[in-house]
Design an enzyme around this catalytic site. Structure first.
Site, PDB file in Angstrom:
ATOM      1  CD  GLU A 318      -2.793  -1.292   0.033  1.00 12.28           C
ATOM      2  OE1 GLU A 318      -3.011  -0.296  -0.669  1.00 12.28           O
ATOM      3  OE2 GLU A 318      -3.254  -2.417  -0.236  1.00 12.28           O
ATOM      4  CD1 TRP A 321      -1.433  -0.541  -3.889  1.00 10.41           C
ATOM      5  CD2 TRP A 321      -1.910   0.648  -5.741  1.00 10.41           C
ATOM      6  NE1 TRP A 321      -2.011  -1.383  -4.813  1.00 10.41           N
ATOM      7  CE2 TRP A 321      -2.317  -0.684  -5.952  1.00 10.41           C
ATOM      8  CE3 TRP A 321      -2.092   1.570  -6.760  1.00 10.41           C
ATOM      9  CZ2 TRP A 321      -2.902  -1.111  -7.143  1.00 10.41           C
ATOM     10  CZ3 TRP A 321      -2.678   1.152  -7.952  1.00 10.41           C
ATOM     11  CH2 TRP A 321      -3.071  -0.178  -8.140  1.00 10.41           C
ATOM     12  CD1 TRP A 351     -17.577  12.004 -18.125  1.00  8.91           C
ATOM     13  CD2 TRP A 351     -18.307  10.449 -16.697  1.00  8.91           C
ATOM     14  NE1 TRP A 351     -16.593  11.043 -18.024  1.00  8.91           N
ATOM     15  CE2 TRP A 351     -17.013  10.070 -17.147  1.00  8.91           C
ATOM     16  CE3 TRP A 351     -18.958   9.609 -15.786  1.00  8.91           C
ATOM     17  CZ2 TRP A 351     -16.377   8.907 -16.730  1.00  8.91           C
ATOM     18  CZ3 TRP A 351     -18.318   8.444 -15.363  1.00  8.91           C
ATOM     19  CH2 TRP A 351     -17.042   8.103 -15.838  1.00  8.91           C
ATOM     20  CG  ASN A 386      -8.500   1.367  -0.102  1.00  5.76           C
ATOM     21  OD1 ASN A 386      -8.354   2.332  -0.844  1.00  5.76           O
ATOM     22  ND2 ASN A 386      -8.359   0.123  -0.509  1.00  5.76           N
ATOM     23  CD1 TRP A 404     -14.323  10.427 -14.195  1.00  5.37           C
ATOM     24  CD2 TRP A 404     -12.794  11.320 -12.840  1.00  5.37           C
ATOM     25  NE1 TRP A 404     -13.319  10.957 -14.985  1.00  5.37           N
ATOM     26  CE2 TRP A 404     -12.368  11.502 -14.184  1.00  5.37           C
ATOM     27  CE3 TRP A 404     -11.982  11.800 -11.817  1.00  5.37           C
ATOM     28  CZ2 TRP A 404     -11.176  12.154 -14.523  1.00  5.37           C
ATOM     29  CZ3 TRP A 404     -10.797  12.443 -12.137  1.00  5.37           C
ATOM     30  CH2 TRP A 404     -10.404  12.614 -13.481  1.00  5.37           C
ATOM     31  CD1 TRP A 427     -11.785  10.275  -5.950  1.00  7.01           C
ATOM     32  CD2 TRP A 427     -13.671   9.693  -7.010  1.00  7.01           C
ATOM     33  NE1 TRP A 427     -12.824  10.367  -5.041  1.00  7.01           N
ATOM     34  CE2 TRP A 427     -13.985  10.022  -5.678  1.00  7.01           C
ATOM     35  CE3 TRP A 427     -14.699   9.294  -7.848  1.00  7.01           C
ATOM     36  CZ2 TRP A 427     -15.287   9.958  -5.165  1.00  7.01           C
ATOM     37  CZ3 TRP A 427     -16.000   9.233  -7.357  1.00  7.01           C
ATOM     38  CH2 TRP A 427     -16.279   9.557  -6.032  1.00  7.01           C
TER      39      TRP A 427
HETATM   40  C1  FAD Z   1     -11.650   7.015  -4.448  1.00  5.92           C
HETATM   41  C2  FAD Z   1     -10.423   6.963  -3.556  1.00  5.92           C
HETATM   42  C3  FAD Z   1      -9.904   8.150  -3.050  1.00  5.92           C
HETATM   43  C4  FAD Z   1      -8.763   8.134  -2.225  1.00  5.92           C
HETATM   44  N1  FAD Z   1      -8.263   9.316  -1.748  1.00  5.92           N
HETATM   45  C5  FAD Z   1      -7.135   9.308  -0.982  1.00  5.92           C
HETATM   46  C6  FAD Z   1      -6.573  10.515  -0.488  1.00  5.92           C
HETATM   47  O1  FAD Z   1      -7.045  11.627  -0.777  1.00  5.92           O
HETATM   48  N2  FAD Z   1      -5.479  10.434   0.312  1.00  5.92           N
HETATM   49  C7  FAD Z   1      -4.909   9.236   0.630  1.00  5.92           C
HETATM   50  O2  FAD Z   1      -3.915   9.219   1.371  1.00  5.92           O
HETATM   51  N3  FAD Z   1      -5.400   8.099   0.162  1.00  5.92           N
HETATM   52  C8  FAD Z   1      -6.497   8.080  -0.633  1.00  5.92           C
HETATM   53  N4  FAD Z   1      -7.005   6.899  -1.087  1.00  5.92           N
HETATM   54  C9  FAD Z   1      -6.282   5.654  -0.807  1.00  5.92           C
HETATM   55  C10 FAD Z   1      -6.701   4.890   0.467  1.00  5.92           C
HETATM   56  O3  FAD Z   1      -8.083   4.754   0.507  1.00  5.92           O
HETATM   57  C11 FAD Z   1      -6.229   5.576   1.753  1.00  5.92           C
HETATM   58  O4  FAD Z   1      -4.862   5.870   1.654  1.00  5.92           O
HETATM   59  C12 FAD Z   1      -6.436   4.665   2.960  1.00  5.92           C
HETATM   60  O5  FAD Z   1      -7.786   4.366   3.100  1.00  5.92           O
HETATM   61  C13 FAD Z   1      -5.918   5.349   4.184  1.00  5.92           C
HETATM   62  O6  FAD Z   1      -6.157   4.564   5.311  1.00  5.92           O
HETATM   63  P1  FAD Z   1      -4.959   3.955   6.162  1.00  5.92           P
HETATM   64  O7  FAD Z   1      -3.956   5.009   6.451  1.00  5.92           O
HETATM   65  O8  FAD Z   1      -5.561   3.266   7.316  1.00  5.92           O
HETATM   66  O9  FAD Z   1      -4.354   2.945   5.131  1.00  5.92           O
HETATM   67  P2  FAD Z   1      -3.510   1.603   5.309  1.00  5.92           P
HETATM   68  O10 FAD Z   1      -4.333   0.511   4.740  1.00  5.92           O
HETATM   69  O11 FAD Z   1      -3.004   1.430   6.667  1.00  5.92           O
HETATM   70  O12 FAD Z   1      -2.295   1.841   4.295  1.00  5.92           O
HETATM   71  C14 FAD Z   1      -1.083   2.496   4.694  1.00  5.92           C
HETATM   72  C15 FAD Z   1      -0.811   3.699   3.833  1.00  5.92           C
HETATM   73  O13 FAD Z   1      -0.653   3.299   2.467  1.00  5.92           O
HETATM   74  C16 FAD Z   1      -1.175   4.310   1.610  1.00  5.92           C
HETATM   75  N5  FAD Z   1      -2.275   3.739   0.823  1.00  5.92           N
HETATM   76  C17 FAD Z   1      -3.124   2.758   1.188  1.00  5.92           C
HETATM   77  N6  FAD Z   1      -3.964   2.454   0.178  1.00  5.92           N
HETATM   78  C18 FAD Z   1      -3.646   3.292  -0.832  1.00  5.92           C
HETATM   79  C19 FAD Z   1      -4.159   3.475  -2.149  1.00  5.92           C
HETATM   80  N7  FAD Z   1      -5.149   2.729  -2.644  1.00  5.92           N
HETATM   81  N8  FAD Z   1      -3.619   4.440  -2.917  1.00  5.92           N
HETATM   82  C20 FAD Z   1      -2.600   5.201  -2.470  1.00  5.92           C
HETATM   83  N9  FAD Z   1      -2.071   5.061  -1.231  1.00  5.92           N
HETATM   84  C21 FAD Z   1      -2.589   4.122  -0.425  1.00  5.92           C
HETATM   85  C22 FAD Z   1      -1.703   5.422   2.498  1.00  5.92           C
HETATM   86  O14 FAD Z   1      -0.716   6.410   2.614  1.00  5.92           O
HETATM   87  C23 FAD Z   1      -1.945   4.708   3.824  1.00  5.92           C
HETATM   88  O15 FAD Z   1      -1.871   5.567   4.942  1.00  5.92           O
HETATM   89  C24 FAD Z   1      -8.150   6.895  -1.924  1.00  5.92           C
HETATM   90  C25 FAD Z   1      -8.691   5.718  -2.448  1.00  5.92           C
HETATM   91  C26 FAD Z   1      -9.814   5.746  -3.247  1.00  5.92           C
HETATM   92  C27 FAD Z   1     -10.369   4.459  -3.779  1.00  5.92           C
END
Ligand code: FAD
Length: 516
Positions: A318, A321, A351, A386, A404, A427
């Protein structure tokens, strides 16, 4: 007291002292040259409003600046807090500040979105003509953008091969952390206090309320958000590097070993979920992503053979990602201007711009319980899991076929962890117009998602109390729920006008049929 040579550390999305690349370099340079270090941080309300920064995030930034100020004062470093409307004024102001304080060197970590890049390039040129040295560093990712390329030197468009390279590069790169520097010989705390231009209130500290009143254009929606921020922000997102690091340690201790399965269950941990919730801290740079990686790696090494390798590696992926979406943004700067990675496909979809449907989506009143629960959670806490982000994003962009970009903007305005690259990436992925996105015919069914990830409907019932008396097997079954609502008209929860099966088929057709 002011030394004849002074280094300026410009803090931006890196509000920390530990493992801050530019800050470590700045202090080292100052120590070698008997110079002082002074910090500066800018609050840019107009720019923030145009970039849709949420009050949740502004509040966290303000509180973190306070915490940073305290940590810096232990190092004899003062921090100047300046409020200027936007990046253009910021550029002029920082150059003036350098001249006023006889700054010889400016240190900053790079920011990658286009406006920020243009601002920094301008500053670097102007500074050079004034004889001021500027030094810029990569810092906000585990591996900086554009370092990971294919054998032909091209950017990756698909995550999995990017990730393989990312892992290989970390193995060979000497990933080290920069410790918090030692205290400086020259104390700049008073100079910094004298150089502030804030006039808001006591203790030189700007609260979110004061900031909102003084600098932002109020709206009823923002008033509402401010109210939620006031109630929950300090509890959910405590400021201070120590708070961020202890959340990391706590997650590694209690949750990472089950991450691969628990990550998709939003009701766990008192409806906060069992993911790390570190994203707010990573977004404003309160926590080093390299520290996250190295600590997870350490955990992996200590857990060999105990069965949690897959979970730990999943969490590490993650972090990759996050780096991937930054890489995409830097390689395709047009996405910052509203373009999709798959531009022709995006432009071929008709859209919709239906305000009533959009409103029911963001208010959590669509009649789809999981979508409504997730949106209400976002509105009340500034955070969403997420999986639920994917569910609500797909529901908006597929079932409702709403552009979107509307959803992306709404998320930025409400997320505490709003980050352009990750949000845009998420998105575009959900709307099937991004790099490595879901194919357009894959549309998550929000009812089966709920049945799988919230089987006892406890998350839904927490956020949608209207459904508190409805059995879970009915909530999570679209047909049964419609029948139940008809039979129980006192339940004030909307029935679905269009079954998700129908809206799904319509969405797929819209992707197949280009706009004439
Ligand atoms: C539509 C959509 C919008 C999103 N908008 C954002 C946003 O504005 N800011 C944001 O930080 N994340 C965003 N995410 C990614 C992800 O949902 C969040 O990072 C995550 O939910 C944060 O929770 P956590 O810190 O507990 O993640 P954990 O599951 O603990 O993951 C650890 C870290 O990995 C990174 N990470 C995890 N999943 C993703 C992912 N899919 N993409 C990129 N980085 C990721 C984050 O920095 C996160 O803190 C988005 C995802 C989607 C589907």
């Amino acid at each position: 007291m002011m030394s004849s040579t002074m280094n300026l550390m410009w803090f931006r999305q890196d509000l920390r002292t530990f493992d801050n690349t530019a800050f470590a370099a700045c202090c080292e340079h100052a120590q070698q040259n008997h110079a002082g270090v002074i910090g500066v941080v800018y609050l840019t309300p107009k720019q923030w409003q145009s970039h849709r920064k949420s009050l949740w995030q502004i509040d966290l930034i303000l509180r973190q600046i306070r915490a940073l100020e305290q940590s810096l004062s232990q190092l004899n470093i003062g921090i100047i807090i300046r409020v200027v409307d936007d990046f253009a004024l910021q550029a002029t102001d920082v150059l003036e500040l350098c001249q006023q304080l006889s700054i010889s060197h400016v240190f900053a970590n790079l920011e990658y979105p286009v406006n920020e890049v243009a601002r920094d390039q301008y500053i670097a040129r102007q500074a050079q003509s004034l004889g001021i040295v500027t030094q810029w560093f990569d810092d906000s990712q585990v591996i900086a953008p554009q370092r990971i390329v294919t054998d032909k030197g091209m950017p990756y468009k698909v995550f999995t091969p990017f990730y393989k390279r990312w892992l290989a590069m970390i193995e060979t790169a000497d990933l080290t952390l920069s410790p918090t520097p030692a205290a400086m010989a020259i104390n700049t705390t008073q100079v910094a206090k004298d150089s502030r231009n804030t006039n808001t209130n006591t203790n030189d500290y700007i609260t979110i309320d004061a900031f909102y009143r003084a600098y932002l254009t109020p709206t009823p929606a923002l008033d509402k958000q401010l109210n939620h921020v006031g109630k929950l922000a300090q509890l959910l997102y405590p400021a201070g590097e120590a708070a961020a690091q202890s959340r990391l340690d706590d997650f590694l201790k209690k949750h990472i070993a089950d991450y691969n399965t628990a990550r998709d269950v939003p009701a766990l941990n008192n409806h906060l979920g069992a993911t790390s919730r570190l994203s707010p801290y990573l977004a404003i740079g309160m926590l080093s992503p390299r520290l996250c990686y190295l600590k997870a790696r350490q955990k992996l090494n200590s857990q060999q053979g105990l069965g949690s390798e897959k979970d730990i590696m999943r969490w590490i992926s993650e972090l990759a990602w996050r780096d991937f979406y930054y890489d995409v943004m830097v390689n395709r700067p047009d996405i910052v201007k509203g373009k999709a990675f798959l531009t022709p496909l995006d432009e071929s979809v008709a859209w919709r711009y239906d305000l009533a449907d959009f409103e029911s989506w963001y208010q959590g009143k669509t009649g789809v319980p999981l979508v409504d629960a997730a949106m209400r959670c976002l509105n009340a806490t500034g955070f969403m899991h997420n999986r639920l982000r994917m569910v609500v994003a797909m529901y908006l962009s597929k079932n409702l076929l709403i552009d979107w970009r509307w959803g992306e903007a709404y998320f930025m305005q409400h997320l505490v962890d709003g980050d352009f690259a990750s949000n845009n990436g998420g998105w575009q992925w959900s709307a099937s117009v991004g790099t490595d996105a879901q194919p357009y015919f894959r549309v998550m069914n929000p009812f089966s998602q709920a049945a799988t990830h919230d089987p006892d409907a406890s998350y839904i019932q927490y956020w949608v109390p209207e459904l508190a008396t409805v059995p879970a097997n009915i909530i999570n079954d679209e047909q049964k729920l419609q029948t139940y609502l008809t039979q129980h008209p006192h339940i004030a929860y909307p029935k679905l006008d269009t079954p998700t099966k129908v809206s799904r088929t319509m969405a797929i057709e819209a992707f197949k049929k280009p706009v004439k």
